[in-house]
Design a protein around this motif. Structure first.
Motif, PDB file in Angstrom:
ATOM      1  N   ARG A  91      27.893  53.960  68.095  1.00  0.00           N
ATOM      2  CA  ARG A  91      26.616  54.569  68.485  1.00  0.00           C
ATOM      3  C   ARG A  91      26.187  55.667  67.514  1.00  0.00           C
ATOM      4  NH1 ARG A  91      28.713  52.023  72.622  1.00  0.00           N
ATOM      5  NH2 ARG A  91      27.306  51.211  74.222  1.00  0.00           N
ATOM      6  N   GLN A  92      27.138  56.416  67.009  1.00  0.00           N
ATOM      7  CA  GLN A  92      26.803  57.434  66.018  1.00  0.00           C
ATOM      8  C   GLN A  92      26.233  56.798  64.753  1.00  0.00           C
ATOM      9  OE1 GLN A  92      30.757  59.236  65.928  1.00  0.00           O
ATOM     10  NE2 GLN A  92      29.895  61.166  66.693  1.00  0.00           N
ATOM     11  N   GLU A  93      26.864  55.729  64.297  1.00  0.00           N
ATOM     12  CA  GLU A  93      26.412  55.050  63.087  1.00  0.00           C
ATOM     13  C   GLU A  93      25.070  54.363  63.311  1.00  0.00           C
ATOM     14  OE1 GLU A  93      27.764  54.993  59.935  1.00  0.00           O
ATOM     15  OE2 GLU A  93      28.944  56.633  60.770  1.00  0.00           O
ATOM     16  N   ALA A  94      24.880  53.771  64.482  1.00  0.00           N
ATOM     17  CA  ALA A  94      23.603  53.133  64.791  1.00  0.00           C
ATOM     18  C   ALA A  94      22.482  54.169  64.799  1.00  0.00           C
ATOM     19  CB  ALA A  94      23.680  52.421  66.138  1.00  0.00           C
ATOM     20  N   HIS A  95      22.752  55.320  65.405  1.00  0.00           N
ATOM     21  CA  HIS A  95      21.753  56.396  65.433  1.00  0.00           C
ATOM     22  C   HIS A  95      21.422  56.866  64.022  1.00  0.00           C
ATOM     23  CE1 HIS A  95      19.560  59.859  66.948  1.00  0.00           C
ATOM     24  NE2 HIS A  95      20.265  60.625  66.122  1.00  0.00           N
ATOM     25  N   ARG A  96      22.448  56.977  63.193  1.00  0.00           N
ATOM     26  CA  ARG A  96      22.239  57.410  61.813  1.00  0.00           C
ATOM     27  C   ARG A  96      21.346  56.435  61.055  1.00  0.00           C
ATOM     28  NH1 ARG A  96      24.360  56.209  57.088  1.00  0.00           N
ATOM     29  NH2 ARG A  96      25.904  54.789  58.011  1.00  0.00           N
ATOM     30  N   LYS A  97      21.484  55.134  61.376  1.00  0.00           N
ATOM     31  CA  LYS A  97      20.695  54.107  60.693  1.00  0.00           C
ATOM     32  C   LYS A  97      19.366  53.825  61.388  1.00  0.00           C
ATOM     33  CE  LYS A  97      24.026  51.011  60.703  1.00  0.00           C
ATOM     34  NZ  LYS A  97      24.821  49.781  60.422  1.00  0.00           N
ATOM     35  N   GLY A  98      19.111  54.544  62.482  1.00  0.00           N
ATOM     36  CA  GLY A  98      17.869  54.336  63.221  1.00  0.00           C
ATOM     37  C   GLY A  98      17.855  53.051  64.025  1.00  0.00           C
ATOM     38  N   GLU A  99      19.029  52.559  64.413  1.00  0.00           N
ATOM     39  CA  GLU A  99      19.119  51.313  65.176  1.00  0.00           C
ATOM     40  C   GLU A  99      19.327  51.606  66.661  1.00  0.00           C
ATOM     41  OE1 GLU A  99      21.366  48.609  61.746  1.00  0.00           O
ATOM     42  OE2 GLU A  99      22.446  49.254  63.548  1.00  0.00           O
ATOM     43  N   LYS A 100      18.904  50.667  67.483  1.00  0.00           N
ATOM     44  CA  LYS A 100      19.177  50.733  68.914  1.00  0.00           C
ATOM     45  C   LYS A 100      20.419  49.905  69.209  1.00  0.00           C
ATOM     46  CE  LYS A 100      14.435  51.454  70.555  1.00  0.00           C
ATOM     47  NZ  LYS A 100      13.353  50.930  71.432  1.00  0.00           N
ATOM     48  N   VAL A 101      21.235  50.410  70.111  1.00  0.00           N
ATOM     49  CA  VAL A 101      22.427  49.675  70.514  1.00  0.00           C
ATOM     50  C   VAL A 101      22.089  48.870  71.760  1.00  0.00           C
ATOM     51  CG1 VAL A 101      24.826  49.838  71.281  1.00  0.00           C
ATOM     52  CG2 VAL A 101      23.978  51.394  69.524  1.00  0.00           C
ATOM     53  N   ASN A 102      21.883  47.578  71.577  1.00  0.00           N
ATOM     54  CA  ASN A 102      21.618  46.685  72.692  1.00  0.00           C
ATOM     55  C   ASN A 102      22.205  45.310  72.360  1.00  0.00           C
ATOM     56  OD1 ASN A 102      19.708  45.392  70.949  1.00  0.00           O
ATOM     57  ND2 ASN A 102      18.155  46.874  71.590  1.00  0.00           N
ATOM     58  N   ARG A 103      22.058  44.369  73.303  1.00  0.00           N
ATOM     59  CA  ARG A 103      22.659  43.049  73.099  1.00  0.00           C
ATOM     60  C   ARG A 103      22.120  42.356  71.848  1.00  0.00           C
ATOM     61  NH1 ARG A 103      25.577  40.151  76.902  1.00  0.00           N
ATOM     62  NH2 ARG A 103      25.884  41.133  78.932  1.00  0.00           N
ATOM     63  N   GLU A 104      20.831  42.593  71.564  1.00  0.00           N
ATOM     64  CA  GLU A 104      20.216  41.930  70.420  1.00  0.00           C
ATOM     65  C   GLU A 104      20.804  42.438  69.102  1.00  0.00           C
ATOM     66  OE1 GLU A 104      18.386  43.129  73.060  1.00  0.00           O
ATOM     67  OE2 GLU A 104      18.307  41.068  73.821  1.00  0.00           O
ATOM     68  N   THR A 105      21.158  43.704  69.048  1.00  0.00           N
ATOM     69  CA  THR A 105      21.642  44.289  67.793  1.00  0.00           C
ATOM     70  C   THR A 105      23.171  44.311  67.683  1.00  0.00           C
ATOM     71  OG1 THR A 105      21.513  46.497  68.790  1.00  0.00           O
ATOM     72  CG2 THR A 105      19.616  45.754  67.474  1.00  0.00           C
ATOM     73  N   TYR A 106      23.864  44.495  68.805  1.00  0.00           N
ATOM     74  CA  TYR A 106      25.323  44.646  68.747  1.00  0.00           C
ATOM     75  C   TYR A 106      26.079  43.697  69.671  1.00  0.00           C
ATOM     76  CZ  TYR A 106      25.045  48.705  65.690  1.00  0.00           C
ATOM     77  OH  TYR A 106      24.839  49.537  64.617  1.00  0.00           O
ATOM     78  N   GLY A 107      25.377  42.751  70.285  1.00  0.00           N
ATOM     79  CA  GLY A 107      26.057  41.772  71.129  1.00  0.00           C
ATOM     80  C   GLY A 107      26.783  42.421  72.295  1.00  0.00           C
ATOM     81  N   LEU A 108      27.940  41.866  72.652  1.00  0.00           N
ATOM     82  CA  LEU A 108      28.688  42.362  73.810  1.00  0.00           C
ATOM     83  C   LEU A 108      29.215  43.771  73.609  1.00  0.00           C
ATOM     84  CD1 LEU A 108      30.710  39.199  74.906  1.00  0.00           C
ATOM     85  CD2 LEU A 108      28.738  40.220  76.055  1.00  0.00           C
ATOM     86  N   ASP A 109      29.372  44.203  72.345  1.00  0.00           N
ATOM     87  CA  ASP A 109      29.826  45.572  72.097  1.00  0.00           C
ATOM     88  C   ASP A 109      28.875  46.600  72.696  1.00  0.00           C
ATOM     89  OD1 ASP A 109      32.154  44.976  70.830  1.00  0.00           O
ATOM     90  OD2 ASP A 109      31.398  45.249  68.794  1.00  0.00           O
ATOM     91  N   ALA A 110      27.614  46.216  72.860  1.00  0.00           N
ATOM     92  CA  ALA A 110      26.615  47.149  73.377  1.00  0.00           C
ATOM     93  C   ALA A 110      26.756  47.375  74.883  1.00  0.00           C
ATOM     94  CB  ALA A 110      25.207  46.650  73.063  1.00  0.00           C
ATOM     95  N   VAL A 111      27.405  46.453  75.572  1.00  0.00           N
ATOM     96  CA  VAL A 111      27.474  46.554  77.031  1.00  0.00           C
ATOM     97  C   VAL A 111      28.917  46.570  77.529  1.00  0.00           C
ATOM     98  CG1 VAL A 111      25.204  45.568  77.482  1.00  0.00           C
ATOM     99  CG2 VAL A 111      27.161  44.046  77.208  1.00  0.00           C
ATOM    100  N   THR A 112      29.822  46.915  76.647  1.00  0.00           N
ATOM    101  CA  THR A 112      31.200  47.091  77.076  1.00  0.00           C
ATOM    102  C   THR A 112      31.578  48.549  76.872  1.00  0.00           C
ATOM    103  OG1 THR A 112      33.443  46.204  76.929  1.00  0.00           O
ATOM    104  CG2 THR A 112      32.292  46.601  74.842  1.00  0.00           C
ATOM    105  N   ARG A 113      32.759  48.895  77.327  1.00  0.00           N
ATOM    106  CA  ARG A 113      33.235  50.267  77.234  1.00  0.00           C
ATOM    107  C   ARG A 113      34.508  50.281  76.403  1.00  0.00           C
ATOM    108  NH1 ARG A 113      36.510  53.662  80.715  1.00  0.00           N
ATOM    109  NH2 ARG A 113      35.768  55.813  80.674  1.00  0.00           N
ATOM    110  N   GLY A 114      34.811  51.410  75.822  1.00  0.00           N
ATOM    111  CA  GLY A 114      36.000  51.507  74.990  1.00  0.00           C
ATOM    112  C   GLY A 114      37.270  51.203  75.753  1.00  0.00           C
TER     113      GLY A 114
END
Length: 353
Positions: free
Chosen positions: A237-260
């Motif tokens: 999420r930090q890297e996505a924010h730095r690149k101006g990206e949204k973290v969602n299923r379209e951009t990050y797949g299942l990683d966007a809706v899972t937890r560490g």
């Protein structure tokens, strides 16, 4: 504002130690597995009953693991039974026992994916980690048999100071072998790995490794996943924010809706004796399937209800703005402090709140 992920309320994955017997003697083994036998293992009737009870709760992925699951004589009977109940059955193996006949049984029983562990990029380093000569060559041969039959496979790698310098080489090997995914595991010093506590990455190495792993997303088409390394989901999420990206299923797949850390929230572990734990590395008895049902334990275990209440987390994990997407490794917290709600001891991040 802290992020809430509703998918975490659902049972998504069950890792099942169907046997503790193993043909290797790996230095990092959480179970300190030996060849066995282990007389208290659930028998076939009990094991089928477990699958029946899991299906009553949901349709999670069932990881048949060990020990070495291929040493269990009824393993394909159980895999077939779970498949016919509509469960997604997968297997975690060291790969050394895979033969053409075994690959046919894997396919016929409905196992959808096989994970094979490679902890070195060469036979010398892998065999030293696994403490059996020939383990690397036999695993590579097993992978070849899986590929011949078109069975999906992934590579799992446990990262320690011992093999950290090899990580890039291991990654290249994973790509060359044609794996569909590479999952890295950051060492949690339990079982035989208690003797490797000085081989655990420090906080900076941990952070640097996860940043490097994140950067590989743009360089490969294979799926990448970090396990026992929940900080990865904060870094993402930090890297996505730095690149101006949204973290969602379209951009990050299942990683966007899972937890560490999924321990006790959407994931649990079943031991060879039917003891349920939040995960294989968090050795806290949360219920016994010989005394209670899977549903009752999953819904009512005090350990699980603790882990699902993120407000109970302590130290910087409790006040971190990434609490709900990371959570810190609960097993590592428990190993170092004796309290599974304490802060992750190897996190370099300082919360803003």
């Amino acid at each position: 504002m802290k992020e809430y992920i509703p998918e975490n309320d659902q049972l998504r994955i069950v890792a099942w130690e169907v046997t503790r017997s193993c043909n290797l003697n790996c230095v990092h083994c959480r179970a300190s597995s030996q060849f066995g036998p282990y007389p208290q293992e659930l028998d076939t009737i009990e094991a089928k009953k477990v699958l029946d009870q899991i299906k009553e709760v949901g349709q999670p992925i069932i990881i048949l693991t060990g020990g070495e699951p291929l040493l269990r004589k009824d393993i394909f009977t159980l895999a077939d039974y779970g498949t016919k109940k509509g469960l997604r059955m997968v297997m975690g193996t060291n790969g050394t026992l895979i033969t053409p006949d075994i690959t046919k049984k894997i396919q016929d029983s409905g196992i959808k994916r096989v994970s094979i562990s490679l902890d070195g990029s060469t036979r010398e380093s892998h065999d030293a980690f696994r403490q059996v000569d020939g383990a690397f060559d036999r695993a590579i041969k097993g992978i070849a048999y899986l590929k011949e039959r078109g069975i999906e496979f992934q590579i799992n790698t446990t990262i320690t100071k011992y093999n950290l310098f090899e990580l890039k080489g291991i990654f290249k090997l994973v790509v060359r072998l044609g794996a569909i995914a590479h999952h890295i595991f950051l060492l949690v010093p339990t079982g035989r790995a208690q003797d490797m506590i000085n081989q655990e990455l420090n906080a900076k190495e941990y952070e640097d490794t996860l940043h490097w792993f994140y950067q590989q997303h743009d360089k490969t088409t294979i799926q990448l996943k970090a396990t026992c390394a929940p900080q990865y989901y904060r870094i993402m999420r930090q890297e996505a924010h730095r690149k101006g990206e949204k973290v969602n299923r379209e951009t990050y797949g299942l990683d966007a809706v899972t937890r560490g850390c999924l321990a006790g929230t959407s994931y649990c572990f079943i031991s060879h004796e039917g003891i349920i734990q939040p995960c294989g590395y968090l050795e806290v008895n949360s219920g016994n399937l010989r005394e209670s049902t899977f549903s009752d334990i999953w819904m009512n275990s005090s350990v699980f209800t603790d882990l699902r209440d993120f407000s109970k987390y302590k130290g910087k994990c409790g006040r971190c703005e990434y609490n709900t997407v990371c959570g810190g490794c609960r097993a590592r917290a428990y190993t170092f402090s004796g309290d599974y709600l304490s802060e992750e001891p190897l996190c370099a991040y300082e919360p803003h709140s």
